[in-house]
Write a protein that holds these residues in place. Structure first.
Motif, PDB file in Angstrom:
ATOM      1  N   ARG A  40      13.303 -14.690  -1.942  1.00  0.00           N
ATOM      2  CA  ARG A  40      13.657 -14.995  -0.556  1.00  0.00           C
ATOM      3  C   ARG A  40      14.248 -13.768   0.126  1.00  0.00           C
ATOM      4  NH1 ARG A  40      17.816 -15.671   2.444  1.00  0.00           N
ATOM      5  NH2 ARG A  40      19.294 -15.456   0.713  1.00  0.00           N
ATOM      6  N   ARG A  41      15.155 -13.081  -0.561  1.00  0.00           N
ATOM      7  CA  ARG A  41      15.791 -11.893   0.016  1.00  0.00           C
ATOM      8  C   ARG A  41      14.774 -10.765   0.210  1.00  0.00           C
ATOM      9  NH1 ARG A  41      21.514 -11.615  -3.360  1.00  0.00           N
ATOM     10  NH2 ARG A  41      22.095 -13.792  -3.035  1.00  0.00           N
ATOM     11  N   PHE A  42      13.894 -10.610  -0.787  1.00  0.00           N
ATOM     12  CA  PHE A  42      12.870  -9.567  -0.699  1.00  0.00           C
ATOM     13  C   PHE A  42      11.917  -9.851   0.456  1.00  0.00           C
ATOM     14  CE2 PHE A  42       8.662  -7.940  -2.067  1.00  0.00           C
ATOM     15  CZ  PHE A  42       8.972  -6.584  -2.078  1.00  0.00           C
ATOM     16  N   ALA A  43      11.495 -11.114   0.590  1.00  0.00           N
ATOM     17  CA  ALA A  43      10.582 -11.487   1.678  1.00  0.00           C
ATOM     18  C   ALA A  43      11.241 -11.304   3.036  1.00  0.00           C
ATOM     19  CB  ALA A  43      10.119 -12.930   1.483  1.00  0.00           C
ATOM     20  N   GLU A  44      12.540 -11.509   3.092  1.00  0.00           N
ATOM     21  CA  GLU A  44      13.285 -11.381   4.347  1.00  0.00           C
ATOM     22  C   GLU A  44      13.205  -9.957   4.893  1.00  0.00           C
ATOM     23  OE1 GLU A  44      17.767 -11.540   4.414  1.00  0.00           O
ATOM     24  OE2 GLU A  44      17.347 -13.470   5.343  1.00  0.00           O
ATOM     25  N   VAL A  45      13.423  -8.960   4.032  1.00  0.00           N
ATOM     26  CA  VAL A  45      13.345  -7.572   4.500  1.00  0.00           C
ATOM     27  C   VAL A  45      11.896  -7.173   4.733  1.00  0.00           C
ATOM     28  CG1 VAL A  45      15.525  -6.851   3.456  1.00  0.00           C
ATOM     29  CG2 VAL A  45      13.433  -6.662   2.130  1.00  0.00           C
ATOM     30  N   GLY A  46      10.966  -7.771   3.953  1.00  0.00           N
ATOM     31  CA  GLY A  46       9.549  -7.486   4.166  1.00  0.00           C
ATOM     32  C   GLY A  46       9.060  -7.982   5.510  1.00  0.00           C
ATOM     33  N   ASP A  47       9.555  -9.145   5.915  1.00  0.00           N
ATOM     34  CA  ASP A  47       9.171  -9.699   7.213  1.00  0.00           C
ATOM     35  C   ASP A  47       9.673  -8.821   8.361  1.00  0.00           C
ATOM     36  OD1 ASP A  47       7.936 -11.807   5.969  1.00  0.00           O
ATOM     37  OD2 ASP A  47       9.624 -13.193   6.201  1.00  0.00           O
ATOM     38  N   ALA A  48      10.787  -8.120   8.125  1.00  0.00           N
ATOM     39  CA  ALA A  48      11.361  -7.267   9.173  1.00  0.00           C
ATOM     40  C   ALA A  48      10.688  -5.895   9.247  1.00  0.00           C
ATOM     41  CB  ALA A  48      12.861  -7.090   8.926  1.00  0.00           C
ATOM     42  N   TYR A  49       9.822  -5.585   8.277  1.00  0.00           N
ATOM     43  CA  TYR A  49       9.157  -4.282   8.249  1.00  0.00           C
ATOM     44  C   TYR A  49       8.195  -4.179   9.439  1.00  0.00           C
ATOM     45  CZ  TYR A  49       5.932  -0.609   6.695  1.00  0.00           C
ATOM     46  OH  TYR A  49       5.140   0.519   6.629  1.00  0.00           O
ATOM     47  N   LYS A  50       8.312  -3.120  10.195  1.00  0.00           N
ATOM     48  CA  LYS A  50       7.550  -2.973  11.432  1.00  0.00           C
ATOM     49  C   LYS A  50       6.219  -2.268  11.235  1.00  0.00           C
ATOM     50  CE  LYS A  50      11.788  -2.867  14.201  1.00  0.00           C
ATOM     51  NZ  LYS A  50      12.622  -2.081  15.140  1.00  0.00           N
ATOM     52  N   GLY A  51       5.921  -1.868  10.017  1.00  0.00           N
ATOM     53  CA  GLY A  51       4.647  -1.204   9.757  1.00  0.00           C
ATOM     54  C   GLY A  51       4.712   0.286  10.044  1.00  0.00           C
ATOM     55  N   GLY A  52       3.567   0.928   9.926  1.00  0.00           N
ATOM     56  CA  GLY A  52       3.499   2.378  10.114  1.00  0.00           C
ATOM     57  C   GLY A  52       2.596   2.978   9.059  1.00  0.00           C
ATOM     58  N   THR A  53       2.550   4.301   9.007  1.00  0.00           N
ATOM     59  CA  THR A  53       1.736   4.993   8.019  1.00  0.00           C
ATOM     60  C   THR A  53       2.345   4.804   6.634  1.00  0.00           C
ATOM     61  OG1 THR A  53       1.106   6.657   9.652  1.00  0.00           O
ATOM     62  CG2 THR A  53       0.734   7.189   7.332  1.00  0.00           C
ATOM     63  N   GLN A  54       1.564   4.226   5.728  1.00  0.00           N
ATOM     64  CA  GLN A  54       2.087   3.957   4.400  1.00  0.00           C
ATOM     65  C   GLN A  54       2.003   5.174   3.502  1.00  0.00           C
ATOM     66  OE1 GLN A  54       0.575  -0.588   3.807  1.00  0.00           O
ATOM     67  NE2 GLN A  54       1.562   0.397   2.084  1.00  0.00           N
ATOM     68  N   LEU A  55       3.054   5.379   2.708  1.00  0.00           N
ATOM     69  CA  LEU A  55       3.048   6.455   1.723  1.00  0.00           C
ATOM     70  C   LEU A  55       2.074   6.098   0.608  1.00  0.00           C
ATOM     71  CD1 LEU A  55       4.565   9.110   0.792  1.00  0.00           C
ATOM     72  CD2 LEU A  55       5.967   7.600  -0.618  1.00  0.00           C
ATOM     73  N   SER A  56       1.257   7.051   0.219  1.00  0.00           N
ATOM     74  CA  SER A  56       0.322   6.828  -0.883  1.00  0.00           C
ATOM     75  C   SER A  56       1.094   6.816  -2.203  1.00  0.00           C
ATOM     76  CB  SER A  56      -0.741   7.937  -0.898  1.00  0.00           C
ATOM     77  OG  SER A  56      -1.606   7.768  -1.988  1.00  0.00           O
ATOM     78  N   VAL A  57       0.975   5.703  -2.951  1.00  0.00           N
ATOM     79  CA  VAL A  57       1.685   5.541  -4.225  1.00  0.00           C
ATOM     80  C   VAL A  57       0.658   5.373  -5.336  1.00  0.00           C
ATOM     81  CG1 VAL A  57       3.373   4.162  -5.497  1.00  0.00           C
ATOM     82  CG2 VAL A  57       3.626   4.483  -3.026  1.00  0.00           C
ATOM     83  N   LYS A  58       0.830   6.090  -6.435  1.00  0.00           N
ATOM     84  CA  LYS A  58      -0.173   6.122  -7.502  1.00  0.00           C
ATOM     85  C   LYS A  58      -0.513   4.737  -8.048  1.00  0.00           C
ATOM     86  CE  LYS A  58       0.658  10.868  -9.145  1.00  0.00           C
ATOM     87  NZ  LYS A  58       1.469  11.296  -8.001  1.00  0.00           N
ATOM     88  N   THR A  59       0.485   3.884  -8.216  1.00  0.00           N
ATOM     89  CA  THR A  59       0.220   2.561  -8.783  1.00  0.00           C
ATOM     90  C   THR A  59      -0.699   1.748  -7.880  1.00  0.00           C
ATOM     91  OG1 THR A  59       2.293   1.837  -7.764  1.00  0.00           O
ATOM     92  CG2 THR A  59       2.366   2.414 -10.096  1.00  0.00           C
ATOM     93  N   ASN A  60      -0.529   1.874  -6.577  1.00  0.00           N
ATOM     94  CA  ASN A  60      -1.341   1.116  -5.632  1.00  0.00           C
ATOM     95  C   ASN A  60      -2.781   1.607  -5.577  1.00  0.00           C
ATOM     96  OD1 ASN A  60       1.146  -0.001  -5.128  1.00  0.00           O
ATOM     97  ND2 ASN A  60       1.041   0.183  -2.913  1.00  0.00           N
ATOM     98  N   GLU A  61      -2.994   2.854  -6.006  1.00  0.00           N
ATOM     99  CA  GLU A  61      -4.334   3.445  -5.925  1.00  0.00           C
ATOM    100  C   GLU A  61      -5.165   3.197  -7.173  1.00  0.00           C
ATOM    101  OE1 GLU A  61      -3.359   7.495  -5.253  1.00  0.00           O
ATOM    102  OE2 GLU A  61      -2.921   7.229  -3.120  1.00  0.00           O
ATOM    103  N   ASP A  62      -4.584   2.560  -8.186  1.00  0.00           N
ATOM    104  CA  ASP A  62      -5.282   2.334  -9.447  1.00  0.00           C
ATOM    105  C   ASP A  62      -6.235   1.140  -9.313  1.00  0.00           C
ATOM    106  OD1 ASP A  62      -6.113   2.010 -12.059  1.00  0.00           O
ATOM    107  OD2 ASP A  62      -4.216   1.141 -12.732  1.00  0.00           O
ATOM    108  N   PRO A  63      -7.556   1.360  -9.349  1.00  0.00           N
ATOM    109  CA  PRO A  63      -8.486   0.233  -9.211  1.00  0.00           C
ATOM    110  C   PRO A  63      -8.387  -0.768 -10.354  1.00  0.00           C
ATOM    111  CG  PRO A  63      -9.662   2.256  -9.802  1.00  0.00           C
ATOM    112  CD  PRO A  63      -8.254   2.648  -9.473  1.00  0.00           C
ATOM    113  N   GLY A  64      -7.958  -0.300 -11.529  1.00  0.00           N
ATOM    114  CA  GLY A  64      -7.824  -1.193 -12.668  1.00  0.00           C
ATOM    115  C   GLY A  64      -6.659  -2.161 -12.553  1.00  0.00           C
TER     116      GLY A  64
END
Length: 376
Positions: free
Chosen positions: A125-149
């Motif tokens: 709930r707390r994590f989703a709360e701050v996520g909902d407040a995120y206004k977006g923008g250019t995302q930083l490229s993170v290695k874990t997110n780029e792994d197709p596997g």
């Protein structure tokens, strides 16, 4: 440990002993967060839990949290993250682990053996709360997110989020799934290079530097890593050490990224100064594989960098570590006041002169400079 002993000539006297081991702050037990164990019904209307959560009691808010074994697809995705983000790059934070029959400073691979996923209503709930407040923008490229596997689990992330790793020991990892991270523990065991906060990394090999076993317990000899769902959002990127937390807050950033990869070719660390930005989702129990014959060919890499803890010899292409067992012998000899000693390495005998700091190949006469470890 509880021992009941028979004493006396006839064993007629019995004695009970309780022995407690003190490990200092090496394996700190997280503080129990009582407010994380309560459900405040008025704060949950409108919140949608992840569609992959399965525990009916958590979903109906009848209990706060449940830890469940991961599905095979989740384990495959976690192993893919471990493999894809693993770099055999040494830093000062890696502690040499003696392995019988091997003289490697770091493993070739981290092999996932068990994994558990947390379904924690209050922390989410707390994590989703701050996520909902995120206004977006250019995302930083993170290695874990780029792994197709790893798509099976990374596809669950929302904008601005990434999966990041935190090395620890099995008992603490399972405890953190239940309590969340505690900022007043930050840096007590590993320091605070970029400021006071919760430290995570995108490379499993970096987080592995801080992982330990429980010296017994349920998983003897095995390490643990938390894979956390994090709101990276708008990062404050720095390359030099220092306390950057206040600067990041003033800039409206969600975290600090210490980019030592760009500076010296090692790793990037992510430092969070708000506990709500980090949701500890997975505990991974794994072993370090030091045998190159047991890993895929693509992972049979040579090490780069230095821990600063080993003796080094100057080769034609620069300074290189001597084998850890040789380093140990040189340090011991220096501590005993010896001026020189002969050591055989790969069937070649070398003389190490600890006065002139020279290594001499006794077969060819080739002389090379040596230097001792960096000592703080």
């Amino acid at each position: 440990v509880c021992n009941v002993c028979n004493l006396g000539n006839a064993g007629q006297i019995r004695e009970q002993q309780l022995v407690f081991r003190w490990d200092g702050e090496r394996r700190e037990v997280p503080v129990v967060r009582l407010d994380n164990e309560k459900i405040k019904w008025t704060q949950f209307p409108g919140l949608n839990f992840p569609t992959y959560w399965t525990n009916p009691d958590v979903l109906r808010l009848k209990k706060v949290n449940h830890t469940t074994p991961c599905e095979p697809q989740e384990i495959e995705a976690l192993q893919s993250i471990f493999d894809t983000t693993f770099k055999r790059v040494l830093t000062r934070d890696r502690v040499y682990e003696y392995q019988l029959g091997h003289a490697e400073e770091m493993p070739y691979r981290l092999e996932v053996l068990h994994a558990f996923r947390s379904e924690h209503a209050e922390l989410y709930r707390r994590f989703a709360e701050v996520g909902d407040a995120y206004k977006g923008g250019t995302q930083l490229s993170v290695k874990t997110n780029e792994d197709p596997g790893a798509a099976f689990i990374t596809s669950r992330l929302r904008p601005g989020e990434a999966l990041l790793a935190h090395g620890t020991n099995p008992s603490s990892a399972m405890g953190i799934l239940k309590t969340g991270f505690v900022l007043n523990h930050a840096g007590k065991t590993t320091g605070t290079m970029f400021g006071y906060g919760i430290y995570l990394a995108e490379c499993a090999s970096k987080s592995d530097e801080y992982a330990r076993d429980d010296t017994g317990g349920t998983y003897p000899g095995l390490m643990a890593m938390l894979i956390c769902r994090c709101l990276v959002g708008k990062p404050f990127v720095v390359t030099d050490a220092g306390d950057h937390i206040q600067e990041a807050k003033a800039a409206g950033a969600d975290c600090v990224v210490g980019d030592r990869e760009a500076k010296v070719g090692t790793y990037r660390e992510f430092i969070f100064f708000d506990e709500r930005h980090v949701y500890p989702e997975y505990t991974v129990i794994y072993r370090r594989q030091y045998n190159a014959d047991e890993v895929p060919m693509t992972m049979r890499q040579t090490t780069r960098g230095t821990t600063g803890r080993n003796w080094q010899v100057q080769l034609d292409k620069g300074w290189a570590n001597v084998p850890p067992d040789v380093s140990y012998r040189l340090t011991t000899a220096q501590g005993q006041g010896l001026n020189s000693l002969d050591i055989e390495i790969a069937d070649i005998t070398y003389t190490f002169d600890l006065t002139t700091m020279k290594q001499t190949n006794k077969s060819t006469g080739k002389v090379r400079p040596i230097r001792p470890p960096m000592r703080r």
